[in-house]
Motif scaffolding. Structure first.
Motif, PDB file in Angstrom:
ATOM      1  N   LEU A 241      -8.963 -11.837  19.459  1.00  0.00           N
ATOM      2  CA  LEU A 241      -8.074 -11.900  18.678  1.00  0.00           C
ATOM      3  C   LEU A 241      -8.212 -13.767  18.716  1.00  0.00           C
ATOM      4  O   LEU A 241      -8.014 -13.350  17.046  1.00  0.00           O
ATOM      5  CB  LEU A 241      -6.698 -11.695  19.045  1.00  0.00           C
ATOM      6  CG  LEU A 241      -6.621  -9.597  19.096  1.00  0.00           C
ATOM      7  CD1 LEU A 241      -5.365 -10.042  20.694  1.00  0.00           C
ATOM      8  CD2 LEU A 241      -6.532  -9.339  18.383  1.00  0.00           C
ATOM      9  N   GLY A 242      -8.128 -14.705  19.027  1.00  0.00           N
ATOM     10  CA  GLY A 242      -8.166 -15.641  18.623  1.00  0.00           C
ATOM     11  C   GLY A 242      -9.720 -15.442  17.520  1.00  0.00           C
ATOM     12  O   GLY A 242      -9.172 -16.324  16.717  1.00  0.00           O
ATOM     13  N   VAL A 243     -10.960 -15.230  18.079  1.00  0.00           N
ATOM     14  CA  VAL A 243     -11.291 -15.263  17.674  1.00  0.00           C
ATOM     15  C   VAL A 243     -11.406 -14.672  16.175  1.00  0.00           C
ATOM     16  O   VAL A 243     -12.046 -15.486  14.886  1.00  0.00           O
ATOM     17  CB  VAL A 243     -13.336 -14.799  17.878  1.00  0.00           C
ATOM     18  CG1 VAL A 243     -14.392 -15.079  16.870  1.00  0.00           C
ATOM     19  CG2 VAL A 243     -12.886 -15.452  19.358  1.00  0.00           C
ATOM     20  N   MET A 244     -10.482 -13.535  16.050  1.00  0.00           N
ATOM     21  CA  MET A 244     -10.517 -12.991  15.096  1.00  0.00           C
ATOM     22  C   MET A 244      -9.636 -13.610  14.030  1.00  0.00           C
ATOM     23  O   MET A 244      -9.752 -13.742  12.640  1.00  0.00           O
ATOM     24  CB  MET A 244     -10.005 -11.374  15.383  1.00  0.00           C
ATOM     25  CG  MET A 244      -9.468 -10.501  14.010  1.00  0.00           C
ATOM     26  SD  MET A 244      -8.673  -9.293  14.649  1.00  0.00           S
ATOM     27  CE  MET A 244     -10.176  -8.262  14.975  1.00  0.00           C
ATOM     28  N   ALA A 245      -8.947 -14.617  14.356  1.00  0.00           N
ATOM     29  CA  ALA A 245      -7.920 -15.494  13.659  1.00  0.00           C
ATOM     30  C   ALA A 245      -8.701 -16.374  12.827  1.00  0.00           C
ATOM     31  O   ALA A 245      -8.553 -16.596  11.409  1.00  0.00           O
ATOM     32  CB  ALA A 245      -6.586 -16.355  14.396  1.00  0.00           C
ATOM     33  N   ILE A 246      -9.864 -16.590  13.455  1.00  0.00           N
ATOM     34  CA  ILE A 246     -10.403 -17.634  13.168  1.00  0.00           C
ATOM     35  C   ILE A 246     -11.284 -17.037  12.403  1.00  0.00           C
ATOM     36  O   ILE A 246     -11.420 -17.999  10.712  1.00  0.00           O
ATOM     37  CB  ILE A 246     -11.472 -18.557  14.288  1.00  0.00           C
ATOM     38  CG1 ILE A 246     -10.915 -19.441  14.813  1.00  0.00           C
ATOM     39  CG2 ILE A 246     -12.646 -19.434  13.504  1.00  0.00           C
ATOM     40  CD1 ILE A 246     -11.515 -19.806  16.521  1.00  0.00           C
ATOM     41  N   GLY A 247     -11.856 -16.476  12.345  1.00  0.00           N
ATOM     42  CA  GLY A 247     -12.530 -15.361  11.117  1.00  0.00           C
ATOM     43  C   GLY A 247     -11.990 -14.956   9.717  1.00  0.00           C
ATOM     44  O   GLY A 247     -12.156 -15.368   8.638  1.00  0.00           O
TER      45      GLY A 247
END
Length: 373
Positions: A241-247
């Motif tokens: 979910l943190g990676v998704m926020a970066i995306g």
């Protein structure tokens, strides 16, 4: 789950082979309605329970995983070549025939597994595996949930009365909701950034491959860290979910190629949620009522998608769009929406982190119990 993630890219290849990629969009929608249903009915007669030899299962599962990776790599090459160089009608048909052959190759693994199973069963006196224990209520897999002790095998009402259920539901609402909202609006985002039709079609196909890689990778990595290092699966949900926020932040920037780079991260993180959520559900709430609980939590996806697509993306797009034809071009069209979705995904990561801390001891006990078997 892996082949499900690849289905979008495979269906688009089918559309190109049948219609040359230039047919009426209604034809593609009809294709989406007929082909999955037809495949399901054709496969139903082959679904049955087989006795299995657990010690030989892994190599067959590894074989299926290898085939899925080969299909993903092949589709990636075909889509890239088609995007850069273009493919003739005959090459499109030929490439799809190769896809069909690759999709049929898991049958070889299944036939080999069945042959080995028969040879093993013929050399054993008793049953190979007693599956009845899978449905027996657990005697010790319980963990504290507030002031309650929650048994591992919970029905839907028991599960919904726990904090862990709603933490998982909320995390999925943030993750699946923002993922759905992204893929549902990807074409319009690309058009606002002046991507060509070929680039937009490639993005939709590549999203399916990134979705697959997320499903496959999250399952493999979380299994490895769980069994070797006792890492609870919710920590990987928080990470993805943190990676998704970066995306989302990358897409919001609107720089050249940002939609490609951002959709890679969002697609992989989105696929990871579909791999992690069912497994976490079965581990925390048990397998007896897992289907009901799983589909109840899955409702979070459409709910989150509606809120973020209509109330966020639609609202802010209309605010900056032209009043004449409701069109908008430039990074400002979706910047605010994706910054909000980045915040939503980050909030989901924090919720998943809370679930991680709440289930940390439970997962350690779960791994210890499995190692004793």
């Amino acid at each position: 789950m892996g082949f499900l993630g690849l289905s979008g890219a495979i269906l688009i290849q089918l559309y190109h082979a049948v219609c040359g990629g230039e047919g009426n969009p209604a034809t593609f929608i009809l294709l989406l309605a007929i082909v999955p249903t037809l495949v399901m009915f054709l496969a139903m007669p082959f679904v049955r329970v087989y006795e299995t030899v657990t010690i030989s299962d892994k190599k067959h599962l590894d074989g299926l995983s290898a085939i899925s990776m080969i299909i993903a790599a092949y589709l990636m090459v075909v889509i890239t070549v088609e995007n850069v160089l273009g493919l003739s009608r005959s090459m499109q048909i030929f490439s799809f025939i190769l896809v069909l052959l690759l999709l049929a190759s898991p049958l070889l693994v299944a036939v080999r597994a069945l042959r080995e199973k028969r040879q093993t069963l013929s050399s054993l006196d008793g049953p190979v595996l007693d599956t009845s224990a899978l449905l027996d209520p657990p005697s010790s897999n319980i963990f504290p949930d507030g002031d309650h002790l929650v048994a591992e095998d919970s029905n839907i009402l028991e599960a919904m009365s726990t904090v862990n259920f709603w933490l998982l539901f909320l995390a999925m609402l943030c993750g699946m909701g923002s993922g759905f909202a992204t893929v549902n609006n990807m074409r319009q985002i690309g058009e606002s950034l002046r991507y060509s039709s070929v680039q937009l079609n490639s993005l939709v196909s590549l999203w399916s491959i990134w979705n697959f890689l997320g499903r496959f990778g999250a399952g493999y990595v979380s299994d490895t860290f769980l069994h070797k290092h006792s890492w609870p699966r919710p920590i990987f949900m928080a990470i993805t979910l943190g990676v998704m926020a970066i995306g989302h932040i990358i897409v919001a920037s609107g720089v050249q190629g940002s939609l490609y780079a951002g959709s890679v991260l969002i697609g992989m993180a989105y696929g990871s949620q579909w791999s992690l959520m069912p497994t976490i559900t079965s581990e925390i709430f048990g397998i007896r009522h897992m289907g009901t609980i799983y589909f109840t939590i899955s409702i979070a996806g459409p709910i989150g998608s509606y809120i973020l697509s209509v109330k966020v993306i639609g609202y802010f797009y209309d605010k900056v769009a032209s009043e004449d034809d409701n069109s908008c071009f430039g990074s400002q069209c979706f910047r605010t929406s994706f910054m909000i979705m980045a915040s939503v995904a980050l909030f989901g990561s924090l919720v998943a982190s809370v679930l991680f801390f709440r289930t940390h001891k439970f997962y350690k006990n779960l791994v210890a119990k499995r190692n004793l078997k």
